[in-house]
Design a protein around this motif. Structure first.
Motif, PDB file in Angstrom:
ATOM      1  N   VAL A 127      94.472  40.001  53.254  1.00 15.82           N
ATOM      2  CA  VAL A 127      94.926  41.228  53.939  1.00 15.82           C
ATOM      3  C   VAL A 127      96.358  41.101  54.460  1.00 15.82           C
ATOM      4  N   GLU A 176      90.657  46.452  46.789  1.00 15.44           N
ATOM      5  CA  GLU A 176      89.329  46.350  47.379  1.00 15.44           C
ATOM      6  C   GLU A 176      89.405  45.897  48.834  1.00 15.44           C
ATOM      7  N   THR A 177      88.538  46.454  49.670  1.00 15.65           N
ATOM      8  CA  THR A 177      88.480  46.020  51.067  1.00 15.65           C
ATOM      9  C   THR A 177      87.754  44.667  51.148  1.00 15.65           C
ATOM     10  N   ARG A 198      91.413  50.054  50.107  1.00 19.36           N
ATOM     11  CA  ARG A 198      92.425  50.137  51.168  1.00 19.36           C
ATOM     12  C   ARG A 198      93.738  49.650  50.571  1.00 19.36           C
ATOM     13  N   ALA A 239      83.476  39.656  56.325  1.00 17.49           N
ATOM     14  CA  ALA A 239      84.440  40.602  56.908  1.00 17.49           C
ATOM     15  C   ALA A 239      84.369  40.580  58.433  1.00 17.49           C
ATOM     16  N   LEU A 285      91.399  47.001  60.635  1.00 23.24           N
ATOM     17  CA  LEU A 285      91.117  47.607  59.328  1.00 23.24           C
ATOM     18  C   LEU A 285      89.944  46.896  58.653  1.00 23.24           C
ATOM     19  N   ILE A 286      89.916  45.558  58.762  1.00 21.48           N
ATOM     20  CA  ILE A 286      88.820  44.794  58.148  1.00 21.48           C
ATOM     21  C   ILE A 286      87.476  45.254  58.717  1.00 21.48           C
ATOM     22  N   GLN A 323      98.949  41.762  51.760  1.00 20.56           N
ATOM     23  CA  GLN A 323      98.849  43.029  51.031  1.00 20.56           C
ATOM     24  C   GLN A 323     100.041  43.947  51.239  1.00 20.56           C
ATOM     25  N   TYR A 379      85.211  43.675  52.976  1.00 16.18           N
ATOM     26  CA  TYR A 379      83.745  43.717  52.950  1.00 16.18           C
ATOM     27  C   TYR A 379      83.225  43.953  51.533  1.00 16.18           C
ATOM     28  N   LYS A 380      84.019  44.663  50.733  1.00 17.29           N
ATOM     29  CA  LYS A 380      83.607  44.965  49.366  1.00 17.29           C
ATOM     30  C   LYS A 380      83.882  43.768  48.446  1.00 17.29           C
ATOM     31  N   ASP A 436      86.604  49.064  57.925  1.00 16.50           N
ATOM     32  CA  ASP A 436      86.167  49.300  56.549  1.00 16.50           C
ATOM     33  C   ASP A 436      84.692  48.962  56.350  1.00 16.50           C
ATOM     34  N   SER A 444      95.584  44.603  61.262  1.00 13.67           N
ATOM     35  CA  SER A 444      94.856  44.213  60.049  1.00 13.67           C
ATOM     36  C   SER A 444      93.401  43.876  60.373  1.00 13.67           C
TER      37      SER A 444
END
Lengths: 324, 324
Positions: B34, B92-93, B88, B103, B76-77, B37, B95-96, B80, B73
């Motif tokens: 993250v 991919e986020t 995001r 996460a 956001l984690i 990114q 958690y995904k 999500d 950040s």
């Protein structure tokens, strides 16, 4: 040992007097819920006793002590989501009573509140206290991650297990006494020795937790006996049994831990039967005592008023002789 | 406006040079992911520009600026997970890509790392900076909780919506400039005015985000156009349409938002059709401009070098004129 009772009352009062915000209730109700649940409050006790040991001003340690208790409660809220644990301290966990989104977010909020309290001390102390606090917080997360990794790991060594509980549990006890000592302005060597004392005691304490889950007393402990076994937790007992067992016992143990259809009671009985055959209880007690003695040696090395060190010894002795 | 490019390069370099721990990788890989990114890095930019505005020593603001970016950040984690958002910044986020346990825990770790950086400044500044930091962190959590509550709320007023985005988004921009001003030792009144500037700009910024989701450009924005509509998000656009629409339009809008079988494309087109009928775009632009002008008035009131204030004006102007 009036000090122990006095500080326990002080911590209880401090926590009770916290004026938590109320809105939105979804965020603050779970925080009030976990903070009022009680628990042993042993971490803030360690902080206050450590500060007092060096004749420090207890008001400098009080809010950092509360911060440590809040941090500890925050980790339990998040851990219970990851471990899918429905019960904690005899009551429903936050994720179960509310839901996991609320558990994530109220946990985050409590973490920030912990930091708010950690800075409520003498200006000169904020930086050194926060350095210990943040470093420890990160280590506790690392420990929890290792713990999760162990769930799916094919093999976990006893060394890896000890390192995991060192990070997940022991360093926070080390940090609790260290922060108390910093608040009192203790000398560098004593701070280091006291930290070592806390970490060793924390290891003994966690091993006792593993032991009590199997050989403890339900009423006083508030947990299902054998809960670790029911949830296939690779505790020290389990890993030691895998090390000491013969081929048949190892096979049987692994089979029991991967069996999804067996009734919990039956599974627990069969696992404990193997533990008993291998005398695992004594094995754990022996390692526990080793760490406990190590902690006392570190405490001996601390330069402080002997009578005050004795208070700390009594406090740890009482914790060490809980119900097993 | 060399300053803007200079600070942007400085922040990028600072983030790139972070030497993250590597073990366990399950914990640190998502953090590295993250943090590398990109994103607009606008919060740390606000901190540095605010510090510079008062002629402050930028090294006092640098790590607190990084702390704010890490905190952002981290939120956001966790958001999500709660929002079940798969994408995001076009990727991919966490958690995904990993899972929600990872996460939760890597987010917690990043939060603690943010605090580690927030204390890397002049000793006298740690307490006031951390007070803003923690207070804001708690408010951001409150905002996210309100946002989640709105998902199931029967009715959400426009006032409630604005209060939610104030907490969830705007106060962090306010805190970003405030921390920069504190690091520079600015006077109390200027700090307050600059905070107000940040909050007002943050409100304009979030309204623009709502707008861009519907009327923005996919390539540059990296989000599916109408993503908010597809996920039934009660944005300002939706709530304003409910306020302005006639009986039939309201009914239709509510029906579209509760329809689970309709194709996303079809649903988005029909909702946007109602927005267009009601001229919602102009409504949002008008409120946005109101907040933007309010932010500029607060900035005008700040006592600082006029040329440096101009840099801040240009920076916000560029942000304000992104792609819609």
């Amino acid at each position: 040992m009036e000090k122990i009772a006095e500080y326990q009352a002080l911590i209880t009062k401090l926590i009770d007097l916290q004026d938590y915000k109320k809105e939105p209730p979804e965020l603050y109700d779970p925080i009030i819920y976990v903070m009022s649940q009680g628990g042993k409050r042993l971490r803030p006790m360690f902080t206050l006793l450590a500060c007092d040991m060096f004749g420090g001003d207890i008001t400098h340690a009080l809010y950092p002590a509360l911060a440590i208790e809040m941090f500890h409660s925050f980790t339990l809220i998040h851990d219970d989501i990851m471990d899918k644990a429905p019960i904690r301290r005899g009551e429903e966990t936050v994720y179960k009573k509310w839901n996991s989104d609320i558990a994530i977010l109220s946990g985050d909020t409590l973490f920030a509140m912990a930091y708010q309290n950690a800075t409520q001390t003498d200006n000169r102390l904020i930086k050194p206290i926060l350095e210990v606090f943040s470093k420890t917080a990160i280590e506790v997360c690392e420990g929890q991650q290792y713990d999760m990794n162990f769930e799916t790991a094919r093999k976990v060594s006893l060394e890896e297990y000890i390192e995991m509980i060192r990070l997940k549990t022991a360093v926070l006890i080390g940090a609790s006494v260290k922060i108390g000592a910093i608040a009192a302005g203790a000398d560098y060597t004593s701070i280091r020795n006291l930290y070592d004392f806390g970490v060793s005691f924390g290891l003994a304490f966690q091993l006792m937790d593993d032991l009590l889950d199997v050989y403890g007393n339900l009423e006083q402990f508030g947990k299902i006996r054998g809960g670790d076994i029911a949830s296939n937790k690779k505790t020290y007992l389990y890993l030691k049994a895998l090390e000491l067992g013969d081929k048949e016992q190892k096979k049987q143990l692994k089979k029991l831990y991967s069996n999804k259809r067996l009734q919990a009671d039956e599974k627990i009985n069969q696992v404990v039967e193997i533990y008993n055959q291998l005398n695992i209880r004594n094995e754990v007690v022996s390692l526990m005592e080793q760490y406990y003695k190590e902690s006392l040696r570190s405490l001996d090395a601390v330069v402080a008023d002997e009578r005050k060190k004795e208070v700390m010894r009594v406090f740890t002795w009482q914790l060490y002789n809980r119900n097993y």
